[in-house]
Design a protein around this motif. Sequence first.
Motif, mmCIF file in Angstrom:
data_model
loop_
_atom_site.group_PDB
_atom_site.id
_atom_site.type_symbol
_atom_site.label_atom_id
_atom_site.label_comp_id
_atom_site.label_asym_id
_atom_site.label_seq_id
_atom_site.Cartn_x
_atom_site.Cartn_y
_atom_site.Cartn_z
ATOM 1 N N THR A 84 -59.648 -0.045 -9.776
ATOM 2 C CA THR A 84 -60.546 0.905 -9.110
ATOM 3 C C THR A 84 -61.659 1.344 -10.034
ATOM 4 O O THR A 84 -61.490 1.452 -11.239
ATOM 5 C CB THR A 84 -59.785 2.158 -8.645
ATOM 6 N N SER A 85 -62.805 1.650 -9.438
ATOM 7 C CA SER A 85 -63.952 2.099 -10.224
ATOM 8 C C SER A 85 -63.883 3.588 -10.535
ATOM 9 O O SER A 85 -64.510 4.041 -11.469
ATOM 10 C CB SER A 85 -65.244 1.772 -9.492
ATOM 11 N N ALA A 86 -63.132 4.372 -9.779
ATOM 12 C CA ALA A 86 -63.047 5.810 -10.035
ATOM 13 C C ALA A 86 -62.499 6.069 -11.437
ATOM 14 O O ALA A 86 -62.995 6.926 -12.162
ATOM 15 C CB ALA A 86 -62.185 6.497 -8.982
ATOM 16 N N TYR A 87 -61.502 5.320 -11.837
ATOM 17 C CA TYR A 87 -60.951 5.475 -13.185
ATOM 18 C C TYR A 87 -61.972 5.038 -14.226
ATOM 19 O O TYR A 87 -62.206 5.720 -15.215
ATOM 20 C CB TYR A 87 -59.668 4.665 -13.346
ATOM 21 N N ALA A 88 -62.600 3.921 -13.994
ATOM 22 C CA ALA A 88 -63.571 3.395 -14.948
ATOM 23 C C ALA A 88 -64.737 4.364 -15.132
ATOM 24 O O ALA A 88 -65.299 4.466 -16.220
ATOM 25 C CB ALA A 88 -64.085 2.036 -14.485
ATOM 26 N N LYS A 89 -65.092 5.112 -14.090
ATOM 27 C CA LYS A 89 -66.181 6.081 -14.168
ATOM 28 C C LYS A 89 -65.706 7.438 -14.676
ATOM 29 O O LYS A 89 -66.507 8.330 -14.893
ATOM 30 C CB LYS A 89 -66.818 6.264 -12.783
ATOM 31 N N GLY A 90 -64.392 7.624 -14.822
ATOM 32 C CA GLY A 90 -63.866 8.893 -15.293
ATOM 33 C C GLY A 90 -63.925 9.998 -14.255
ATOM 34 O O GLY A 90 -63.955 11.173 -14.601
ATOM 35 N N ALA A 91 -63.937 9.649 -12.978
ATOM 36 C CA ALA A 91 -64.003 10.647 -11.905
ATOM 37 C C ALA A 91 -62.735 11.506 -11.896
ATOM 38 O O ALA A 91 -61.642 10.987 -12.094
ATOM 39 C CB ALA A 91 -64.169 9.956 -10.555
ATOM 40 N N PRO A 92 -62.863 12.821 -11.685
ATOM 41 C CA PRO A 92 -61.679 13.678 -11.641
ATOM 42 C C PRO A 92 -60.844 13.401 -10.391
ATOM 43 O O PRO A 92 -61.372 12.974 -9.365
ATOM 44 C CB PRO A 92 -62.265 15.092 -11.599
ATOM 45 N N GLY A 93 -59.532 13.660 -10.473
ATOM 46 C CA GLY A 93 -58.644 13.464 -9.324
ATOM 47 C C GLY A 93 -58.421 12.013 -8.988
ATOM 48 O O GLY A 93 -58.192 11.663 -7.847
ATOM 49 N N PHE A 94 -58.446 11.150 -9.954
ATOM 50 C CA PHE A 94 -58.319 9.715 -9.734
ATOM 51 C C PHE A 94 -56.882 9.239 -9.885
ATOM 52 O O PHE A 94 -56.035 9.952 -10.405
ATOM 53 C CB PHE A 94 -59.193 8.953 -10.739
ATOM 54 N N SER A 95 -56.633 8.046 -9.445
ATOM 55 C CA SER A 95 -55.432 7.292 -9.761
ATOM 56 C C SER A 95 -55.893 5.950 -10.286
ATOM 57 O O SER A 95 -56.953 5.459 -9.913
ATOM 58 C CB SER A 95 -54.554 7.071 -8.527
ATOM 59 N N VAL A 96 -55.122 5.379 -11.160
ATOM 60 C CA VAL A 96 -55.417 4.042 -11.650
ATOM 61 C C VAL A 96 -54.729 3.076 -10.694
ATOM 62 O O VAL A 96 -53.520 3.152 -10.507
ATOM 63 C CB VAL A 96 -54.880 3.831 -13.084
ATOM 64 N N MET A 97 -55.511 2.219 -10.051
ATOM 65 C CA MET A 97 -54.960 1.266 -9.091
ATOM 66 C C MET A 97 -55.332 -0.137 -9.535
ATOM 67 O O MET A 97 -56.501 -0.444 -9.688
ATOM 68 C CB MET A 97 -55.505 1.561 -7.689
ATOM 69 N N VAL A 98 -54.302 -0.954 -9.728
ATOM 70 C CA VAL A 98 -54.509 -2.333 -10.165
ATOM 71 C C VAL A 98 -53.789 -3.238 -9.181
ATOM 72 O O VAL A 98 -52.647 -2.966 -8.789
ATOM 73 C CB VAL A 98 -53.957 -2.550 -11.590
ATOM 74 N N GLY A 99 -54.455 -4.288 -8.767
ATOM 75 C CA GLY A 99 -53.850 -5.233 -7.831
ATOM 76 C C GLY A 99 -54.078 -6.656 -8.284
ATOM 77 O O GLY A 99 -55.035 -6.956 -8.982
ATOM 78 N N LEU A 100 -53.184 -7.529 -7.891
ATOM 79 C CA LEU A 100 -53.303 -8.948 -8.189
ATOM 80 C C LEU A 100 -53.419 -9.707 -6.877
ATOM 81 O O LEU A 100 -52.601 -9.541 -5.971
ATOM 82 C CB LEU A 100 -52.089 -9.446 -8.969
ATOM 83 N N LEU A 101 -54.464 -10.524 -6.771
ATOM 84 C CA LEU A 101 -54.674 -11.373 -5.603
ATOM 85 C C LEU A 101 -54.443 -12.819 -6.014
ATOM 86 O O LEU A 101 -54.846 -13.242 -7.088
ATOM 87 C CB LEU A 101 -56.106 -11.241 -5.080
ATOM 88 N N GLU A 102 -53.786 -13.556 -5.147
ATOM 89 C CA GLU A 102 -53.613 -14.998 -5.341
ATOM 90 C C GLU A 102 -54.328 -15.689 -4.201
ATOM 91 O O GLU A 102 -53.951 -15.525 -3.041
ATOM 92 C CB GLU A 102 -52.136 -15.383 -5.348
ATOM 93 N N ALA A 103 -55.365 -16.434 -4.533
ATOM 94 C CA ALA A 103 -56.180 -17.119 -3.524
ATOM 95 C C ALA A 103 -56.641 -16.131 -2.448
ATOM 96 O O ALA A 103 -56.631 -16.426 -1.264
ATOM 97 C CB ALA A 103 -55.408 -18.277 -2.908
ATOM 98 N N GLY A 104 -57.009 -14.895 -2.885
ATOM 99 C CA GLY A 104 -57.534 -13.894 -1.969
ATOM 100 C C GLY A 104 -56.486 -13.080 -1.230
ATOM 101 O O GLY A 104 -56.830 -12.176 -0.485
ATOM 102 N N ARG A 105 -55.201 -13.377 -1.438
ATOM 103 C CA ARG A 105 -54.124 -12.625 -0.764
ATOM 104 C C ARG A 105 -53.428 -11.701 -1.752
ATOM 105 O O ARG A 105 -53.122 -12.114 -2.870
ATOM 106 C CB ARG A 105 -53.096 -13.591 -0.182
ATOM 107 N N PRO A 106 -53.130 -10.447 -1.353
ATOM 108 C CA PRO A 106 -52.438 -9.527 -2.260
ATOM 109 C C PRO A 106 -51.060 -10.050 -2.665
ATOM 110 O O PRO A 106 -50.304 -10.534 -1.827
ATOM 111 C CB PRO A 106 -52.290 -8.247 -1.439
ATOM 112 N N VAL A 107 -50.763 -9.946 -3.955
ATOM 113 C CA VAL A 107 -49.462 -10.359 -4.484
ATOM 114 C C VAL A 107 -48.695 -9.129 -4.956
ATOM 115 O O VAL A 107 -47.521 -8.973 -4.655
ATOM 116 C CB VAL A 107 -49.626 -11.344 -5.667
ATOM 117 N N LEU A 108 -49.364 -8.271 -5.695
ATOM 118 C CA LEU A 108 -48.723 -7.048 -6.164
ATOM 119 C C LEU A 108 -49.768 -5.988 -6.423
ATOM 120 O O LEU A 108 -50.955 -6.283 -6.569
ATOM 121 C CB LEU A 108 -47.871 -7.292 -7.413
ATOM 122 N N GLY A 109 -49.305 -4.752 -6.459
ATOM 123 C CA GLY A 109 -50.189 -3.632 -6.740
ATOM 124 C C GLY A 109 -49.429 -2.551 -7.471
ATOM 125 O O GLY A 109 -48.227 -2.379 -7.267
ATOM 126 N N VAL A 110 -50.135 -1.846 -8.333
ATOM 127 C CA VAL A 110 -49.557 -0.739 -9.087
ATOM 128 C C VAL A 110 -50.526 0.432 -9.000
ATOM 129 O O VAL A 110 -51.738 0.256 -9.145
ATOM 130 C CB VAL A 110 -49.333 -1.126 -10.569
#
Length: 104
Positions: A10-36
Amino acid sequence: SKAVFNWKMTSAYAKGAPGFSVMVGLLEAGRPVLGVVFDPLNQRLFAAARGAGAREWARGEWIPLRVSARNEWNAMPLITSTGFPPEMRQNVERALRLDPHGRR
């Protein structure tokens, strides 16, 4: 050649926006595989993987999450973001006009 696996953050974390969550996802060939999702302000960690369900790390163990039995829009919390690109905003607005079964 195009990569088969792509990581997204997510860009909110990268920008340091308050009230954020760090969201990371992995796509395989454009399909979601996992997310944290990590909420550093409340120290909450969530993870989900295709075919394995979603879980929250709490009290030193992974607790399975379940889908709510709510079926009325007015009983459901609404979570939204202000960082949607224009093409996604239309999809979000369209979805908010649908009932829980996808009908207008």
